[in-house]
Design a protein around this motif. Structure first.
Motif, PDB file in Angstrom:
ATOM      1  N   LEU A   1       0.813  -1.217   0.000  1.00  0.00           N
ATOM      2  CA  LEU A   1       0.000   0.000   0.000  1.00  0.00           C
ATOM      3  C   LEU A   1       0.848   1.268   0.000  1.00  0.00           C
TER       4      LEU A   1
ATOM      5  N   TYR B   1      -6.784  -0.339  -1.585  1.00  0.00           N
ATOM      6  CA  TYR B   1      -6.316   0.727  -2.482  1.00  0.00           C
ATOM      7  C   TYR B   1      -7.353   1.846  -2.615  1.00  0.00           C
TER       8      TYR B   1
ATOM      9  N   SER C   1      -6.973   3.891   0.435  1.00  0.00           N
ATOM     10  CA  SER C   1      -5.723   4.655   0.376  1.00  0.00           C
ATOM     11  C   SER C   1      -5.843   5.860  -0.560  1.00  0.00           C
TER      12      SER C   1
ATOM     13  N   GLN D   1      -7.692   8.672   1.178  1.00  0.00           N
ATOM     14  CA  GLN D   1      -6.823   9.380   2.121  1.00  0.00           C
ATOM     15  C   GLN D   1      -5.844  10.287   1.373  1.00  0.00           C
TER      16      GLN D   1
END
Length: 584
Positions: free
Chosen positions: A280, A314, A317, A320
């Protein structure tokens, strides 16, 4: 090598397919004048393929020459000598005495050192001095030896053999201050996947206290036995150093903590949680996603929780990231993640991400041709995979095929504004996809937005011919095989002699380019199975089974395309054939 020679096309991930492709490329009459140099073939891995030098073409283009060095009477030398064409051999024998003297003088003179006649005679009297590598190592040992009065004794004490001299040198390094770093260097190189760059080694060796033994006696006891034949792997790495058990796994732990090949070592350590967190990390993801097929990334996520887990993490992520990254960075990462998720069979999430990237490019980032060409090409691939997995031929599926065609034609329009062989290659890929979906649309027997099923067959053939022209010009026989597959599947009548001949042509080219374990080989097998199923169910079963094994090997057992073929094999008629085979 292929990239250096400006090959444009898909480069296989597995070694056998890569060898087959490079052999075809080096045999092509269209290749530019090329000379390849290979040094010390006999030092390659001790495998059957390496010793038979099967990775070097048996037939070369008139524009290609290969120069290689090999030790006489080794398996590599015998293999090359036994080929049908006689290569020109030039025997490079042992160094004569005058050459040896000249080498010694040249090396030592650089450092203002010189041997007297007795010392020179003593050095050159050793049988191994006829080997230039032994001689250069021996000179280096004499250069760093500090006691001039004992140089003669030093020469007498030099081991008379290359491997023995190397062991002698490594032992000296061990006994000097910092010798544990030399051992650590060899252990790191042994445990690393593809070797290490100098900067990577320096970073790893910077943790001096982690690598330092408590006593010299412990150190010598733990790394004393020779274990390999090349002189560089002579010290054990699986005993206790400084009170710690330095097994191979622990050397890999140190590599995993510092080195760029972190995912590989976490896989070896069976550390699933850390592996997922590692994948990640955007720098790691970007490094692994440079490969357009994401082979390493796919494999690592199979070990880290699976593709569905990868998609979920993903997406989180990316959410974010939106708070800190620029629009340019976010759009690029969405495109990369969408490409990976498409290959992982997570089509819904992949489609969502690429459509978001396209929207950002069109409305925020300036609608650049190259970016939109890449994005619409990926969207075409995603929609294509979703539509290919549809089980039924219906009006809705026909409309889905029509949507893929429209998207692909839009991607081609953007690419027509770009230049270069790489762009030409991508146009060829799009022509293949568009031709496939024109053909698949014809099977649905509908008319949509003025396109009839008869017209779509003509369009299919036109786009196939465009693809064939492009891939013939590029010398890409793998995608040429795919173009012939589309012609066989959609243009010729089902079950006809012409169709089976076209399939055979496609399969032959595919095996030449990619070998057995490639997704195109599986597609051809699957289509041949469908074609002959009514005529010969048993033969059809073997084609389905072969396609299933290939898909399972490449994508894993849970990938949608693997499960599709598995479902066919589990139908009652094929289960009966499988049972019959077990009883034979």
């Amino acid at each position: 090598m292929l990239k250096e020679l400006k090959y444009v096309g898909e480069i296989p991930a597995d070694t056998k397919s890569l060898v087959r492709l490079s052999n075809n490329f080096l045999s092509s009459k269209n290749i530019e004048p090329t000379i390849l140099f290979f040094d010390a073939l006999n030092q390659l891995d001790k495998t059957k393929e390496a010793e038979q030098v099967s990775w070097l073409p048996f037939e070369l283009s008139d524009n290609v020459r290969i120069v290689c060095s090999v030790i006489k009477d080794t398996p590599c030398h015998h293999s090359l000598s036994s080929r049908s064409y006689r290569s020109k051999e030039i025997l490079c024998g042992p160094l004569d005495l005058s050459s040896r003297r000249e080498i010694v003088d040249q090396i030592l003179t650089k450092f203002n050192k010189k041997l007297d006649k007795m010392q020179m005679d003593s050095l050159l009297a050793k049988e191994a001095s006829a080997n230039p590598l032994w001689l250069s190592i021996a000179c280096e040992e004499l250069r760093v030896f500090g006691l001039f009065s004992k140089v003669t004794e030093m020469i007498i004490g030099l081991a008379d053999g290359l491997l023995e001299l190397l062991e002698q040198v490594l032992t000296r390094f061990e006994e000097e201050s910092g010798g544990h770093l030399m051992v650590a260097t060899l252990c790191f190189l042994e445990c690393s996947r593809h070797g290490l760059l100098e900067r990577e080694l320096l970073e790893l060796l910077g943790e001096d206290e982690m690598l330092k033994p408590c006593t010299q006696e412990q150190f010598n006891a733990n790394f004393s036995e020779a274990t390999a034949s090349d002189g560089t792997d002579e010290k054990k790495n699986d005993d206790e150093v400084g009170g710690r058990d330095f097994s191979k796994k622990q050397w890999q732990s140190l590599l995993a903590a510092k080195w760029a090949e972190l995912p590989y070592h976490l896989e070896k350590l069976l550390d699933q949680n850390r592996l997922a967190q590692c994948l990640l990390e955007w720098p790691i993801f970007e490094k692994l996603s440079v490969d357009e097929h994401n082979i390493e990334l796919l494999r690592s996520w199979r070990e880290a929780g699976g593709y569905a887990t990868a998609a979920r993490l993903y997406l989180q992520s990316l959410e974010q990231l939106s708070a800190t990254a620029t629009d340019e960075e976010i759009a690029d990462k969405k495109w990369r993640v969408a490409r990976f998720l498409c290959q992982a069979g997570q089509y819904k999430d992949a489609e969502k991400l690429i459509k978001e990237a396209i929207d950002m490019e069109e409305n925020i980032l300036g609608a650049r041709n190259e970016k939109l060409a890449n994005q619409f090409e990926l969207l075409t691939e995603i929609l294509s995979e979703v539509t290919k997995n549809a089980e039924l031929v219906s009006t809705k599926v026909g409309k889905d095929h029509h949507n893929v065609m429209k998207t692909g034609l839009k991607a081609i329009t953007y690419r027509m504004n770009l230049t270069g062989d790489d762009n030409k290659y991508h146009i060829g890929l799009l022509e293949l996809l568009v031709s496939f979906h024109y053909g698949a649309f014809s099977r649905c027997l509908i008319t949509h937005e003025g396109l009839t099923h008869i017209d779509s067959i003509v369009k299919c053939y036109d786009h196939c011919k465009d693809a064939i022209k492009i891939f013939e010009e590029l010398g890409d026989i793998g995608h040429l095989a795919e173009a012939y597959l589309n012609v066989a599947t959609f243009v010729w009548p089902k079950g006809s002699k012409d169709q089976m001949e076209e399939y055979d042509k496609a399969l032959d080219l595919c095996l030449q380019a990619y070998g057995e374990y490639h997704k195109l080989t599986a597609r051809i097998m699957f289509n041949m199975a469908v074609t002959i199923q009514k005529k010969d169910e048993k033969e059809s079963y073997f084609y389905y089974l072969r396609a299933y094994k290939i898909k399972k090997e490449i994508f894993g057992p849970t990938h949608p395309s693997t499960l599709r073929i598995k479902a066919v094999l589990e139908t009652p008629e094929f289960r009966l054939i499988a049972l019959d085979m077990l009883t034979v």
